[in-house]
Design an enzyme around this catalytic site. Structure first.
Site, PDB file in Angstrom:
ATOM      1  N   GLU A  99     -54.762  42.116  61.807  1.00 11.31           N
ATOM      2  CA  GLU A  99     -54.987  41.205  60.337  1.00 11.31           C
ATOM      3  C   GLU A  99     -56.135  40.074  60.193  1.00 11.31           C
ATOM      4  O   GLU A  99     -57.042  40.151  59.233  1.00 11.31           O
ATOM      5  CB  GLU A  99     -53.201  40.745  60.050  1.00 11.31           C
ATOM      6  N   SER A 133     -48.912  31.276  67.860  1.00 13.77           N
ATOM      7  CA  SER A 133     -49.320  30.598  69.154  1.00 13.77           C
ATOM      8  C   SER A 133     -49.323  31.337  69.669  1.00 13.77           C
ATOM      9  O   SER A 133     -49.944  31.757  71.348  1.00 13.77           O
ATOM     10  CB  SER A 133     -49.128  29.600  69.320  1.00 13.77           C
ATOM     11  N   GLY A 159     -47.446  41.243  57.941  1.00 17.88           N
ATOM     12  CA  GLY A 159     -47.458  42.672  58.563  1.00 17.88           C
ATOM     13  C   GLY A 159     -46.683  42.815  59.366  1.00 17.88           C
ATOM     14  O   GLY A 159     -47.193  44.024  59.931  1.00 17.88           O
TER      15      GLY A 159
HETATM   16  C1  COA Z   1     -41.880  34.319  63.945  1.00 19.02           C
HETATM   17  C2  COA Z   1     -42.932  33.006  63.907  1.00 19.02           C
HETATM   18  C3  COA Z   1     -42.314  32.261  62.973  1.00 19.02           C
HETATM   19  C4  COA Z   1     -43.445  32.816  65.229  1.00 19.02           C
HETATM   20  O1  COA Z   1     -44.292  31.560  65.435  1.00 19.02           O
HETATM   21  P1  COA Z   1     -45.385  31.099  67.057  1.00 19.02           P
HETATM   22  O2  COA Z   1     -45.856  29.634  66.680  1.00 19.02           O
HETATM   23  O3  COA Z   1     -45.820  32.267  68.156  1.00 19.02           O
HETATM   24  O4  COA Z   1     -43.676  30.556  67.319  1.00 19.02           O
HETATM   25  P2  COA Z   1     -42.918  29.003  68.229  1.00 19.02           P
HETATM   26  O5  COA Z   1     -42.655  29.664  69.213  1.00 19.02           O
HETATM   27  O6  COA Z   1     -44.326  27.611  68.220  1.00 19.02           O
HETATM   28  O7  COA Z   1     -42.433  29.119  67.009  1.00 19.02           O
HETATM   29  C5  COA Z   1     -43.266  28.130  65.369  1.00 19.02           C
HETATM   30  C6  COA Z   1     -41.524  27.041  65.121  1.00 19.02           C
HETATM   31  O8  COA Z   1     -40.456  27.674  65.671  1.00 19.02           O
HETATM   32  C7  COA Z   1     -38.844  27.692  66.105  1.00 19.02           C
HETATM   33  N1  COA Z   1     -38.422  28.424  66.343  1.00 19.02           N
HETATM   34  C8  COA Z   1     -38.193  29.024  67.373  1.00 19.02           C
HETATM   35  N2  COA Z   1     -37.889  29.978  67.107  1.00 19.02           N
HETATM   36  C9  COA Z   1     -36.531  29.775  66.529  1.00 19.02           C
HETATM   37  C10 COA Z   1     -35.368  30.455  66.608  1.00 19.02           C
HETATM   38  N3  COA Z   1     -34.759  31.352  66.957  1.00 19.02           N
HETATM   39  N4  COA Z   1     -34.325  29.408  65.719  1.00 19.02           N
HETATM   40  C11 COA Z   1     -34.973  27.875  65.455  1.00 19.02           C
HETATM   41  N5  COA Z   1     -36.467  28.115  65.361  1.00 19.02           N
HETATM   42  C12 COA Z   1     -36.717  28.900  66.027  1.00 19.02           C
HETATM   43  C13 COA Z   1     -40.481  26.886  67.032  1.00 19.02           C
HETATM   44  O9  COA Z   1     -39.071  26.185  67.500  1.00 19.02           O
HETATM   45  C14 COA Z   1     -41.128  26.337  66.578  1.00 19.02           C
HETATM   46  O10 COA Z   1     -41.192  25.069  65.864  1.00 19.02           O
HETATM   47  P3  COA Z   1     -42.181  23.762  65.422  1.00 19.02           P
HETATM   48  O11 COA Z   1     -42.800  24.374  65.098  1.00 19.02           O
HETATM   49  O12 COA Z   1     -41.023  22.660  64.945  1.00 19.02           O
HETATM   50  O13 COA Z   1     -42.173  23.409  67.146  1.00 19.02           O
HETATM   51  C15 COA Z   1     -44.308  33.944  63.293  1.00 19.02           C
HETATM   52  O14 COA Z   1     -44.986  34.702  64.203  1.00 19.02           O
HETATM   53  C16 COA Z   1     -44.455  34.450  61.599  1.00 19.02           C
HETATM   54  O15 COA Z   1     -44.430  33.096  61.595  1.00 19.02           O
HETATM   55  N6  COA Z   1     -43.960  35.670  62.291  1.00 19.02           N
HETATM   56  C17 COA Z   1     -43.682  36.571  61.206  1.00 19.02           C
HETATM   57  C18 COA Z   1     -45.010  37.060  60.255  1.00 19.02           C
HETATM   58  C19 COA Z   1     -45.680  38.136  61.056  1.00 19.02           C
HETATM   59  O16 COA Z   1     -44.736  38.032  61.981  1.00 19.02           O
HETATM   60  N7  COA Z   1     -46.586  38.500  61.145  1.00 19.02           N
HETATM   61  C20 COA Z   1     -47.300  39.259  61.690  1.00 19.02           C
HETATM   62  C21 COA Z   1     -48.550  40.017  61.163  1.00 19.02           C
HETATM   63  S1  COA Z   1     -49.887  39.376  61.364  1.00 19.02           S
END
Ligand code: COA
Ligand code: COA
Lengths: 499, 499
Positions: free
Chosen positions: B290, B268, B384
């Protein structure tokens, strides 16, 4: 007439011959220098040393960018003189290392393929002086480099001023050894046409705006020879495990006896590993590497190596004498390229290299630390290891299982610094064996790494950590409060071993 | 005649239409499946769900390889049924995540550009069944995929058997949207000819040996819609810092208002960041990414985006209805490619992308953890992000400075897992600001990261750590015994805040 002037093909440049001291006097406090030089090969020598001399009477600091590490004591005297503000992208000098770790100078270690992009994009700010060692300047205004190419083309192209050091002791036969290709800016960039290690895709020299050549200095100091550490029983065992791995890849149909183009990292362990190929059944080998060390020429002598592409030739004293007195034997089998091309992720991926690099330590999940002793003290730098490890067909890391008389285990619960993540580490090799981690989940890797690679004297300790970690759960189980306990024990008790 | 049969262009295949249950019955314990599907788009649905149903009466396990994450509840039911031995290369399902972290199933997260290479090289072992969602099979035997390409071409090419799910609810207008290019084996590989985001370099469908197509299943279940988390004040602040960064790059002459092709990660935060471009001065944008999420189509609607290349289209319910009922507006502005091409290091480097990915946490030196909560619990996977971060012109990581009501700081002394090393992280952005780390040494980075990115409530704690670390010295100063103390405090006291 000074017959050295024949080395300067452009008439108008003949009047620009000056002394190293005169050239060094142009350099002002706060400037950025782009020096030729890669792993002690082809470094500009006279002007940098004259510059360091100025520091006896003057206070100033400069940024020093190079291809990779310098020889000829330059980094030593630079560090001692305290004239370096920032060093980039790689060094391996013990004195400079100490200054860096004391916080007395800044160091940005950088993927070796990336620096040219940052110069081109203006990320690193302007280079005031490029200082490039050459064997000559051609009629059409190209600088012919010596034993390395490194970042010299990008420095020459983007620097405001260029100083050329024509080294009359570097073999003139190096002419036509180089292949200089420029990717150009991102906008409108074309595919790099290289599809085989021996392809020539560029010019034989570095094209430069001759108006920018402000001075030419004649020098005659040869490159610093490399120190060859003879193989020992551990490095021989590592080499033989590497051969075993290759054989197993052939049995699985993933390689042939021709293998695939090989990259071999710096350091004594990687050099020994390469040496192991000489007495093997493998033949028609090709290298696509950074530095061509002694072992490469030994492999050519043994009729094992068809072709080697690199960015520098770095040899021991004996080998240097032998190779350059008999260069006709090698010249059709070697090419030197800019490090942007030798280390280019797209080319490494296209050619499907076998990469052999060295770890300081790795952990039970396969993360590798190649740079930071106990997480804080810089050894050398990441160099090209990231370029190769990430993009190769087969990414291998080698290291001895223990160092310092067994007081330090190279296999630890949690690496104290990560240079190469588990994703970029396919196979780990120590003198005890190899662990093929490809496709394995973390919990599958841990046992394999402990049982195949760790020194038996440390296996119980590693097993105990892993078992405790399992009670905590997770995809990659850890006991965070004990993750660095081995490094702490080393600091406090002088050894990682539990009493 | 069943007019759905018109979707099967090859006469001899018309007799191979079967039910999902019949197809699922072919799958045996121990087999490896290669499923279409990338970020909930274009996943094979009927056969996998029928397979999970078999688990009510039978015990078996399979390896499940995909493009990336699946929708349609497939990973959920697979995890609940306990039928997965190993999952690869990416997933993001909460139920499966729990099983992985319990150690109940194996998971190998993998750079998304690498999986095709490992299938081609035989590293991952044979794929028994490729199960590919399609809109049709053409007369010349090509499978036309639906809303994603992902790893489907490589699965279809290398699997022993292929099952095609023709989904009659997926818009037929997707035909001609795909561009399928195969690099071929390493030996003799040519440069990939793509030089602009809109280039078409391959075929419109997946070439396949029709003899391998054992069964064709008709389905009509649409893709799972994505959950759109509306921007909040933090993500809006992050988006505005991103715009500020772009403006500053333009002022420095490193970008133009056209920017450079953009990659935007999943999640998000990254989606909101992209959304921020809609009301900006930037125009004629291009994406080389992607997943094409809602924001991409909003940018096209706003006449800001010229072209978007991706591997999948993943939309919210509302956006899906709007886009597919009006596809003529978008079809000339979009192409879907295999993930080996969208994520290819050489192409990413060639095009000079701006990459925006998301961190879970980063440390005071700029290392990023995107996958492991407190170093052990897998969230989704690296996906990715490594392909893009390593090779882009400008690699940006975004995250909120704190999560869980301020109990967790995303800026920590030492990341508990490293996915992206300091070398691959150019700029860090939180709602408080951005830290441009390019060219900086570790000691220059620490202050900048703390003062620009950390939540003010954590800055004193971070400064205290860094100051203590400085007393220990080193290139990258640390207090190893306290490196993970923040994560330990969180585990023990429920918050990283010192009382
Ligand atoms: C990192 C990643 C998980 C963040 O997702 P996001 O939806 O943008 O971010 P959010 O801030 O909503 O975080 C997702 C969850 O992680 C939790 N979170 C974020 N930072 C955290 C931390 N440092 N420690 C513990 N939990 C954490 C959030 O609280 C949230 O939890 P919830 O689902 O219980 O609310 C996601 O981007 C990811 O999987 N990235 C790796 C793959 C990638 O980057 N692909 C990109 C190429 S397409
Ligand atoms: C990792 C690297 C330092 C190893 O160098 P090497 O010469 O092959 O290996 P050695 O075993 O001789 O180790 C060098 C020193 O590090 C020490 N060392 C090795 N592992 C160590 C560890 N885990 N902890 C502390 N010290 C360690 C050795 O004891 C030795 O010390 P010494 O000089 O006091 O004898 C070197 O390969 C390197 O700098 N690599 C990073 C750059 C790179 O890989 N470039 C490759 C692309 S060309």
């Amino acid at each position: 007439m000074d017959n050295r002037l024949a080395r300067i093909g452009v008439e108008q440049l003949k009047g620009r011959v000056i002394s190293a001291e005169e050239a060094a006097a142009w350099i002002k406090d706060g400037m950025t220098l782009g020096l030729s030089g890669f792993t002690q090969a082809g470094d500009a020598k006279a002007v940098p040393l004259a510059l360091a001399k100025r520091a006896e009477k003057e206070t100033f600091k400069v940024n020093v960018y190079t291809g990779a590490s310098l020889g000829s004591n330059i980094d030593t005297v630079f560090a001692q003189a305290g004239i370096v503000n920032k060093r980039l992208p790689f060094q391996s000098d013990p004195v400079m290392r100490r200054k860096i770790n004391e916080g007395a100078m800044l160091y940005t270690d950088h993927h070796l393929s990336h620096t040219a992009e940052w110069i081109r994009d203006g990320v690193l700010g302007p280079v005031d002086f490029a200082i490039i060692e050459a064997i000559s300047i051609t009629k059409d205004g190209m600088i012919i480099p010596t034993t390395s190419v490194g970042n010299s083309p990008i420095f020459a192209q983007y620097a405001k001023n260029v100083i050329v050091e024509i080294n009359t002791e570097q073999p003139e036969r190096l002419y036509r050894l180089h292949d200089i290709y420029d990717t150009g800016k991102h906008e409108g960039r074309l595919p790099i046409p290289l599809t085989h290690v021996a392809d020539r895709i560029g010019t034989t020299g570095i094209p430069v705006d001759v108006e920018k050549i402000r001075g030419i200095v004649f020098t005659d100091q040869i490159d610093s020879p490399s120190m060859i550490v003879p193989p020992d029983s551990e490095t021989e065992a590592i080499a033989s495990h590497l051969l075993e791995l290759m054989r197993s890849e052939i049995r699985a149909g993933r390689l042939t006896e021709k293998l695939a183009p090989i990259q071999s990292g710096v350091g004594s362990v990687a050099n020994s590993a390469l040496h192991g190929l000489i007495d093997s059944e493998f033949h028609d080998l090709e290298m696509y590497s950074e530095v061509l060390q002694d072992a490469v020429f030994d492999l050519i002598d043994a009729d094992k190596l068809r072709f080697a592409s690199g960015s520098a030739i770095t040899l021991s004293k004996e080998k240097m004498a032998q190779v350059y007195s008999n260069f006709g034997k090698y010249e059709d089998k070697i090419v030197l390229r800019p490090q942007e091309i030798t280390n280019h992720p797209g080319i490494i991926r296209r050619l499907g290299l076998i990469a052999v690099n060295t770890a300081l330590e790795f952990d039970i999940y396969g993360n590798v630390n190649s740079t930071h002793v106990s997480g804080t003290k810089m050894m050398n730098g990441i160099g090209g290891s990231g370029d190769f490890a990430r993009n190769s067909r087969l990414s291998i890391f080698v290291t001895k299982a223990t160092v310092k008389d067994g007081k330090i285990s190279s296999v630890v619960p949690f690496v104290s610094h990560v240079d190469h993540t588990e994703h970029d580490v396919h196979v780990l090799i120590t003198e005890f064996g190899y662990a093929d981690l490809r496709g394995l989940a973390p919990r599958e890797r841990a046992g394999l790494i402990i049982e195949k690679c760790a020194d038996p004297a440390y296996r119980d300790q590693l097993r105990a950590y892993y078992e405790e970690a399992l009670t905590r759960g997770g995809h990659t189980p850890h006991v965070l409060e004990k993750a660095f306990s081995w490094h702490q024990r080393l600091a406090e008790e002088g050894s990682m071993r539990e009493q």
